[in-house]
Scaffold this motif. Sequence first.
Motif, PDB file in Angstrom:
ATOM      1  N   LEU A 257       0.809  -1.215   0.000  1.00 29.15           N
ATOM      2  CA  LEU A 257       0.000   0.000   0.000  1.00 29.15           C
ATOM      3  C   LEU A 257       0.841   1.264   0.000  1.00 29.15           C
ATOM      4  N   GLU A 258       2.010   1.208   0.606  1.00 28.46           N
ATOM      5  CA  GLU A 258       2.848   2.408   0.710  1.00 28.46           C
ATOM      6  C   GLU A 258       3.160   3.022  -0.658  1.00 28.46           C
ATOM      7  N   PRO A 259       3.582   2.246  -1.660  1.00 30.97           N
ATOM      8  CA  PRO A 259       3.862   2.872  -2.963  1.00 30.97           C
ATOM      9  C   PRO A 259       2.612   3.359  -3.688  1.00 30.97           C
ATOM     10  N   LEU A 260       1.437   2.958  -3.229  1.00 29.71           N
ATOM     11  CA  LEU A 260       0.190   3.438  -3.829  1.00 29.71           C
ATOM     12  C   LEU A 260      -0.243   4.783  -3.231  1.00 29.71           C
ATOM     13  N   GLY A 261       0.508   5.270  -2.245  1.00 25.49           N
ATOM     14  CA  GLY A 261       0.200   6.576  -1.677  1.00 25.49           C
ATOM     15  C   GLY A 261      -0.440   6.559  -0.316  1.00 25.49           C
ATOM     16  N   VAL A 262      -0.401   5.412   0.376  1.00 28.69           N
ATOM     17  CA  VAL A 262      -0.917   5.353   1.746  1.00 28.69           C
ATOM     18  C   VAL A 262       0.148   5.886   2.698  1.00 28.69           C
ATOM     19  N   ASP A 263      -0.265   6.777   3.590  1.00 26.88           N
ATOM     20  CA  ASP A 263       0.674   7.453   4.468  1.00 26.88           C
ATOM     21  C   ASP A 263       0.776   6.834   5.852  1.00 26.88           C
ATOM     22  N   LEU A 264      -0.257   6.107   6.282  1.00 29.10           N
ATOM     23  CA  LEU A 264      -0.234   5.486   7.607  1.00 29.10           C
ATOM     24  C   LEU A 264      -1.224   4.338   7.636  1.00 29.10           C
ATOM     25  N   ILE A 265      -0.844   3.265   8.322  1.00 28.74           N
ATOM     26  CA  ILE A 265      -1.736   2.137   8.565  1.00 28.74           C
ATOM     27  C   ILE A 265      -2.218   2.216  10.003  1.00 28.74           C
TER      28      ILE A 265
END
Length: 358
Positions: A257-265
Amino acid sequence: MHLFTPFECRDVTARNRVMVSPMCQYSCEAADGLATEWHRVHLGSRATGGAGIVMTEATAVTPRGRISPEDLGIWSDDHAEALAPIAEFMKSQGATPAIQPAHAGRKASTRRPADGYGPIHGDRGWTPVGPTETPWPYNDEEPLETQRLETDDIAELIDAWTAAAERAVAAGFEIVEIHAAHGYLLHEFLSPVTNTREDAYGGDFESRTRLLREVVTAVRETIPDGTPLFVRISATDWLPDRESWTVSDSARLASDLEPLGVDLIDVSAGAIHPDQQVPDTGPHYQVPYAEQVAEGGVPVGTVGGITTPEGADAIISNGRADLAIVGREHLRDPYFAIRAAQELGQEAPVPRQYTRGF
């Protein structure tokens, strides 16, 4: 770094690392999903109480996505208009307003807890949807017929999420969090417990995570580049006796998810099936899940038994998570963050109207 170190993410700076966890209020009137004065006071008082980020409850992207008829919604411009003054008030108090677009999936059309949790049959209810036709297995009541989502239905839901996110930003919310936890629709697609499809949205890990990745991609492309995007997940299904979603899966998902633009889980756990084996729920019992998910390379927030200023601060200062997400303690004490600052010797975010009380 400590609990009152500002949290910087894209163009947003939250004044501290205390986040009010999204907590359903089941308080909409006339089953219309519109925010009420209750929501304004509930969320506004937590903003006045000093929290850095104040997150709305799960906010349905379609009428069928509500958990109960009393759930909050954002499936029309009228819903955004009702929420806008709440977001504005939160900002006026120095808090960062955040929203959690959601879809309940097969757990929809239920009575709110105050009315005795269970399925709503008849005219007041509706047909839930899910990855398969298998309904949520109520322990002692007849389950609701559930509709399997087909490819066209899935495409419409992705559009619903993006429209909801666009409305949320227009209404003044500065963080968007996609709800993919607690046995609701996106979690149902992630977990092999509930997703037994044999098409492009089911089967192996890549196929089961496809819908969430597509929702994330579409929402990220819709909201401004400066708006942080969070995702809440259940780190584990708590079902070790069968093939299920695990913490290792969550760490792998985070790295996708991080490379898709998610900033925090936003890391929570459980609620996919009534058979779940919940561990001892002592202080900070879910923090180890967040630590393992963080191995995927994305910042994390943690929940679970955070009730004291010292405990919340230790989570941050020891590098165990980036946000301390406080739920039930905020129900008991809307001014948790002010109290925490005082006890920790930090400058307390006290509203000017209340300074003589402190």
